[in-house]
Design a protein around this motif. Structure first.
Motif, PDB file in Angstrom:
ATOM      1  N   UNK A 169      54.161  40.059  39.907  1.00  0.00           N
ATOM      2  CA  UNK A 169      54.322  41.483  40.025  1.00  0.00           C
ATOM      3  C   UNK A 169      53.324  41.500  38.951  1.00  0.00           C
ATOM      4  N   UNK A 170      52.496  42.423  39.151  1.00  0.00           N
ATOM      5  CA  UNK A 170      51.221  42.867  38.065  1.00  0.00           C
ATOM      6  C   UNK A 170      50.973  44.407  37.727  1.00  0.00           C
ATOM      7  N   UNK A 171      50.214  44.822  36.323  1.00  0.00           N
ATOM      8  CA  UNK A 171      49.884  46.242  36.393  1.00  0.00           C
ATOM      9  C   UNK A 171      48.108  45.778  35.548  1.00  0.00           C
ATOM     10  N   UNK A 172      47.985  47.238  36.501  1.00  0.00           N
ATOM     11  CA  UNK A 172      46.098  47.340  36.042  1.00  0.00           C
ATOM     12  C   UNK A 172      45.908  48.620  35.930  1.00  0.00           C
ATOM     13  N   UNK A 173      44.849  48.959  35.292  1.00  0.00           N
ATOM     14  CA  UNK A 173      44.517  50.395  35.737  1.00  0.00           C
ATOM     15  C   UNK A 173      44.202  51.088  36.770  1.00  0.00           C
ATOM     16  N   UNK A 174      44.426  52.467  36.947  1.00  0.00           N
ATOM     17  CA  UNK A 174      44.689  52.961  38.334  1.00  0.00           C
ATOM     18  C   UNK A 174      43.090  52.916  38.798  1.00  0.00           C
ATOM     19  N   UNK A 175      42.655  52.793  37.590  1.00  0.00           N
ATOM     20  CA  UNK A 175      40.864  53.301  38.853  1.00  0.00           C
ATOM     21  C   UNK A 175      39.981  51.216  38.961  1.00  0.00           C
ATOM     22  N   UNK A 176      41.262  50.337  38.895  1.00  0.00           N
ATOM     23  CA  UNK A 176      40.954  48.565  38.298  1.00  0.00           C
ATOM     24  C   UNK A 176      40.599  48.866  40.038  1.00  0.00           C
ATOM     25  N   UNK A 177      38.978  47.780  40.305  1.00  0.00           N
ATOM     26  CA  UNK A 177      39.338  47.512  41.757  1.00  0.00           C
ATOM     27  C   UNK A 177      40.878  47.250  42.255  1.00  0.00           C
TER      28      UNK A 177
END
Length: 848
Positions: free
Chosen positions: A654-662
């Motif tokens: 499970x990972x988290x990213x900025x919403x606009x990350x590729x």
């Protein structure tokens, strides 16, 4: 090679030069084909119309002497570019003569068995030619030959449209019904229309033809006006009545399986197949209901959407385009009835494409009325004529009907005027009030659908950071006749200035967990949904105690909601969590759960393609969560179904990213995740994720595993399933408890002493131990699977029907929705009296 050009009567040979240039040009590989995208194509496109006409005829003469089968190797590209150039030129308004039109039609008729895409060009040429000229006998005959050539093929909707257009060019007045026999609704419609006089039959025929002429995801205003004219000719009431009679028949299977799929001729599920051309007609008919506001029409559309989105194994959804048309119409309908049904459909239809269609319809409705989609969902919930929260009453002569919402159940009661309660509908009411009874039945059916839809909507509010003003919130969540039956069983957080408190509804007011009334609430107070992560543990325990004391069953886990905190291992891995890695999940069940919880996911197929991870976007937090999954296996037909869809998935991080990350992606054949054009996007450190977001996302993932894991299947070992996964099945079925299972254990600690079987039960680590007269049993608190002492022999018991509910009915549980807890209690009641078990599939195991 091009010696046939020598006899062309072209004085300046300009057309020949353009033809030669085209034949020599290499690497024309643009898809879709565009004439102006390569050198010779540009020259042809810029030439005079007469020259373009001559080039088109040269190309047809060249193509006539060659068949595509000869060009499967290096010359195929040349044939392809020549053919597409002709198609592009025939789409233009060029000065073709009658002789030219004969040449074009004869060529298209001759090659119809191989290519059908040139038929629209033939129609275009004919239409342009006939604008200024009249038919000759020969031309009329050739058009009829072309119609027959198209009809000989396995017809689809597009080909039916071509036939209609060609007949219109001929000026035919004969009545044609494009409906195809086979679908029950179409059979009934044809029988109905055939009863009319020719004039009315012609009105219906023209209406059906108009449905076939339009394509796309929504109708144009011009087309809707045209349909209004057709409906007026038929008669508005007659048309409406017929359509509403036909729509429910779509859920009726054919008498025999359809034979449209040669590779699935023996598939018994094809009784549910719907003819493609009929689907386009029905889609058009559905669109005509967009100006309705009748609740009955909204219900009919909702039912039609559900049945058309049901999947045929090995084929897919029965008719998604009809379901999508229903979504669009529900979003366009006057009033709030359509939006209310969309809220129900969000719960009932799980597929990703369906959820997108529903979201678009809600968004369209919100723009139409000028408020947000979230706001419109709150406002659109019907009251169902209830005059107080959770209660509907209707008076009949000598009797009264009463419907009460009790938690998620509906209780219906008939009472005589002398207050005597009856067991069933009074005979007098059945005889005198059949219409009223039908209306009550429809109301009950709607409420049964709407309650879980509203429960799930409110449960999903945690990650939206929704805050209400007190007055608006009180009207929508406490006083609303249906939603109030949910909102009054929830804990809410109230804030005003520097004051804050949590409270729940009791006896006409809000109280804290110590019973103290919250008497300072007013219009200046803001309200949000209470979450246990906001407060200390002792406050959570106090609320649990209050719910137990007052026997308030919450509509979903709130006071007992699992809280997921960052572990030491996740701090060490820094940017990802392995907490729910290395599980094996049933893919279709996982996909449905993703849709229900607002995650975006695609079914993994055994193909040469890339797939993104399951992901949930959180615009209010500017975040995106990912759960990495991959299909398991490499044998088509063994590890997949007939469509190449994997049966099982394996889970990873499970990972988290900025919403606009590729977006990351993994190949269907495995190999791990990365960006398609480079390395992985940079994930965010786990300790930077807000605690509420982390907890709710991990709760979703825990639920995915807890529900979709093959370790939950009690039949796995006895069913002769794939032995490759037996080790995983054992490790999950009787392994360490997840947070959900730990909550289940905490509830059982309170529940067990209050059961009549309490003396035979005890909690022992991961298990509920039950002492029967024959054996002692250990029920795992995570999977619900059972081991028998003394040798930990596996006992297979499959819950059926209402069996899983029996234990729940005998004891108060503080929240709804935990089916596994209900199953555990059901099994405990059964096994405590194991000598009374008569099911031989169980008794045989007890005696081994």
């Amino acid at each position: 090679m091009f010696s046939f050009l020598k006899d062309q009567p072209l004085s300046d040979s300009e057309a020949k030069k353009l033809f030669h240039a085209l034949s020599k040009e290499k690497d024309i590989r643009n898809y879709p084909f565009k004439l102006k995208s390569f050198s010779s194509g540009k020259k042809i496109s810029n030439a005079a119309p007469e020259i373009q006409r001559q080039v088109a005829l040269l190309l047809i003469k060249w193509l006539k002497k060659r068949r595509p089968a000869q060009y499967q190797d290096q010359n195929w590209q040349r044939y392809w570019s020549m053919h597409n150039t002709v198609s592009a030129l025939l789409n233009r308004k060029l000065p073709f003569t009658e002789e030219d039109v004969h040449i074009i039609l004869n060529w298209i008729i001759a090659q119809n068995k191989v290519y059908v895409q040139d038929i629209p060009q033939a129609i275009k040429v004919l239409a342009n030619y006939l604008k200024e000229r009249t038919f000759t006998k020969e031309l009329r005959q050739e058009i009829k030959i072309l119609i027959k050539a198209v009809q000989k093929r396995n017809q689809n909707t597009q080909q039916l449209r071509w036939v209609i257009m060609l007949r219109e060019l001929l000026g035919e007045t004969e009545i044609h019904f494009p409906l195809v026999e086979g679908d029950i609704w179409a059979n009934v419609a044809l029988a109905y229309i055939n009863e009319f006089e020719p004039e009315q039959q012609s009105n219906w025929s023209e209406l059906f033809m108009s449905c076939l002429r339009i394509s796309g995801s929504k109708p144009s205003k011009k087309w809707m006006k045209e349909m209004d004219t057709h409906i007026a000719a038929i008669g508005v009431d007659e048309y409406r009545s017929a359509l509403l009679n036909w729509m429910p028949l779509v859920s009726t299977p054919r008498p025999e399986p359809a034979s449209h799929f040669s590779y699935q001729r023996n598939n018994p599920n094809l009784v549910w197949y719907l003819d493609i051309s009929n689907n386009d007609i029905l889609k058009g008919l559905v669109w005509t209901l967009s100006k309705e506001k009748d609740p009955g029409v909204a219900r009919a559309l909702s039912a039609l959407a559900i049945t058309t989105y049901k999947k045929i194994p090995g084929v897919g959804a029965r008719a998604a385009k009809i379901g999508n048309a229903c979504f669009w119409v529900l979003g366009q309908m006057l009033g709030m009835e359509g939006i209310a049904q969309l809220s129900i459909l969000k719960l009932r239809i799980k597929g990703r494409n369906a959820q997108k269609g529903i979201a678009r319809a809600l968004d369209s409705a919100s723009k139409r009325v000028g408020i947000s989609a979230e706001e419109i969902e709150e406002l659109s919930v019907p009251s169902y004529d209830m005059e107080e929260v959770g209660v509907y009453r209707e008076k009949f002569e000598g009797y009264q009907y009463e419907l009460r919402i009790q938690s998620s159940e509906l209780k219906q009661v008939w009472v005589r005027d002398d207050a005597r309660q009856l067991k069933s509908v009074p005979k007098a009411v059945r005889e005198k009030n059949p219409d009223e009874l039908r209306a009550i039945k429809a109301k009950v059916k709607d409420i049964r659908k709407m309650l879980p839809a509203q429960r799930n909507r409110i449960d999903n509010l945690y990650l939206t950071q929704k805050v209400w003003g007190y007055g608006v919130w009180h009207e929508r969540y406490i006083e609303h006749p249906l939603v109030g039956s949910i909102g009054r069983r929830l804990i809410w957080k109230f804030s005003k200035g520097d004051r804050a408190a949590s409270g729940i509804w009791l006896d006409g007011q809000f109280v804290e967990n110590d019973g103290h009334p919250l008497d300072w609430l007013d219009e200046k107070t803001s309200v949000e949904l209470w979450h246990p992560i906001m407060v200390e543990t002792d406050v959570v325990l106090a609320w649990r105690g209050w719910l137990n004391e007052h026997e308030v069953q919450q509509p979903f886990k709130q006071a007992h909601r699992e809280v997921y905190l960052l572990t030491e291992a996740e701090i060490n891995t820094h940017t990802y969590s392995n907490r729910y890695a290395a599980h094996i999940l049933r893919q279709h069940q996982f996909n449905a759960l993703c849709a229900a919880r607002g995650w975006k996911n695609s079914l993994r197929l055994m193909v040469d393609d890339y797939f993104p991870p399951a992901a949930k976007t959180l615009p209010q937090w500017n975040l995106r969560a990912e759960y990495w999954i991959e299909g398991i296996g490499d044998e088509y037909g063994t590890d997949t179904n007939d469509t190449g869809t994997y049966f099982y998935l394996t889970t990873d991080q499970v990972r988290f990213y900025n919403i606009d990350a590729r977006e990351n992606a993994a190949h269907a054949g495995g190999g791990g995740y990365g960006r398609r054009a480079g390395n992985l996007s940079d994930p965010l450190p786990m300790d930077q994720i807000p605690s509420l977001v982390f907890s709710e996302i991990m709760r979703d993932v825990d639920m995915f595993v807890g529900v979709a894991s093959l370790g939950n299947d009690p039949n796995w070992l006895d069913g002769g399933r794939d032995a490759r996964y037996n080790n995983y099945w054992h490790s999950y079925s009787f392994g360490e408890l997840t947070e959900t299972a730990k909550t289940r254990k905490q509830v059982l600690e309170w529940v067990l002493p209050r059961l009549k079987i309490a003396e035979y039960c005890e909690l022992d680590g991961k298990f509920l131990k039950v002492r029967g007269e024959i054996r002692t049993y250990k029920i795992h608190l995570g999977s619900g699977n059972i081991l028998m002492e003394p040798n930990d022999q596996y006992l297979c018991i499959v819950p059926a029907g209402r069996t899983a509910q029996k234990g729940k009915d005998k004891v108060f549980l503080p929240f709804e929705g935990d089916k596994t807890l209900a199953i555990i209690l059901s099994k405990a009641f059964m096994l405590a009296e194991d000598k009374k078990i008569t099911d031989t599939t169980i008794t045989r195991q007890l005696k081994r």
